[in-house]
Design a protein around this motif. Structure first.
Motif, PDB file in Angstrom:
ATOM      1  N   HIS A 150      37.474  34.944  33.715  1.00 40.02           N
ATOM      2  CA  HIS A 150      37.783  35.890  33.048  1.00 40.02           C
ATOM      3  C   HIS A 150      39.088  36.487  32.220  1.00 40.02           C
ATOM      4  CE1 HIS A 150      33.147  36.851  33.221  1.00 40.02           C
ATOM      5  NE2 HIS A 150      33.693  35.989  34.017  1.00 40.02           N
ATOM      6  N   ASP A 161      28.831  35.745  32.406  1.00 33.67           N
ATOM      7  CA  ASP A 161      28.337  37.101  31.637  1.00 33.67           C
ATOM      8  C   ASP A 161      29.529  36.792  30.677  1.00 33.67           C
ATOM      9  OD1 ASP A 161      26.181  38.809  31.986  1.00 33.67           O
ATOM     10  OD2 ASP A 161      27.587  39.477  33.059  1.00 33.67           O
ATOM     11  N   GLY A 162      29.817  36.320  28.911  1.00 28.82           N
ATOM     12  CA  GLY A 162      30.697  36.311  28.002  1.00 28.82           C
ATOM     13  C   GLY A 162      30.537  35.596  26.863  1.00 28.82           C
ATOM     14  N   SER A 218      38.752  38.828  29.108  1.00 25.12           N
ATOM     15  CA  SER A 218      38.491  39.609  28.915  1.00 25.12           C
ATOM     16  C   SER A 218      37.321  40.158  29.223  1.00 25.12           C
ATOM     17  CB  SER A 218      38.893  39.644  27.268  1.00 25.12           C
ATOM     18  OG  SER A 218      38.056  39.308  26.628  1.00 25.12           O
ATOM     19  N   GLU A 219      36.280  41.158  29.218  1.00 26.18           N
ATOM     20  CA  GLU A 219      35.319  41.528  29.429  1.00 26.18           C
ATOM     21  C   GLU A 219      33.759  40.330  28.722  1.00 26.18           C
ATOM     22  OE1 GLU A 219      31.880  44.348  28.293  1.00 26.18           O
ATOM     23  OE2 GLU A 219      33.780  45.281  28.242  1.00 26.18           O
ATOM     24  N   ASN A 220      35.100  39.382  27.204  1.00 28.25           N
ATOM     25  CA  ASN A 220      34.291  38.605  26.888  1.00 28.25           C
ATOM     26  C   ASN A 220      34.113  37.006  26.597  1.00 28.25           C
ATOM     27  OD1 ASN A 220      31.800  40.326  25.938  1.00 28.25           O
ATOM     28  ND2 ASN A 220      32.737  41.371  23.831  1.00 28.25           N
ATOM     29  N   THR A 221      35.347  37.149  26.909  1.00 31.33           N
ATOM     30  CA  THR A 221      36.658  35.717  26.941  1.00 31.33           C
ATOM     31  C   THR A 221      36.160  35.469  28.296  1.00 31.33           C
ATOM     32  OG1 THR A 221      37.508  36.948  25.489  1.00 31.33           O
ATOM     33  CG2 THR A 221      37.841  34.810  26.278  1.00 31.33           C
TER      34      THR A 221
END
Length: 104
Positions: A23, A61-62, A25-28
């Motif tokens: 991960h 998650d991402g 970042s939180e979304n990547t």
């Protein structure tokens, strides 16, 4: 590779390829390694590794995956839906790595 899981592709007790990700970042998610030994390139083993990676994303998650591609592998990643969003210069003069992204 020391801090993140590495997923190996093994044939007859020999590691012929692997990948790892983390991960960023939180979304990547960053696919930081996907490698196949040269003697096994072009035989579908990279596809096996990539499909395994993409399958793992279903439980993570991402929103997107990014990677820095070997220039000769850009077409390979494009077959899986990755698009070039930029490039970074390497330590080799006039050599650039495509930065690629896949939204999922």
């Amino acid at each position: 590779m020391e801090t993140n899981p590495v997923y190996n592709l093994v044939i007859e007790d020999k590691i012929i390829g692997y990948y790892s990700f983390f991960h960023e970042s939180e979304n990547t998610i960053k696919l930081d390694n996907l490698f196949v030994l040269p003697d096994f390139i072009g035989k579908g083993f990279g596809k096996i590794l990539m499909n395994d990676f993409l399958n793992k994303l279903k439980n993570i998650d991402g929103q997107k995956v990014i990677l820095n591609s070997e220039p000769n592998a850009e077409t390979f990643y494009a077959k899986f839906g990755f698009v070039k969003i930029g490039q970074i210069e390497t330590s080799i003069k006039d050599r650039y790595l495509p930065i690629m992204e896949l939204n999922f």
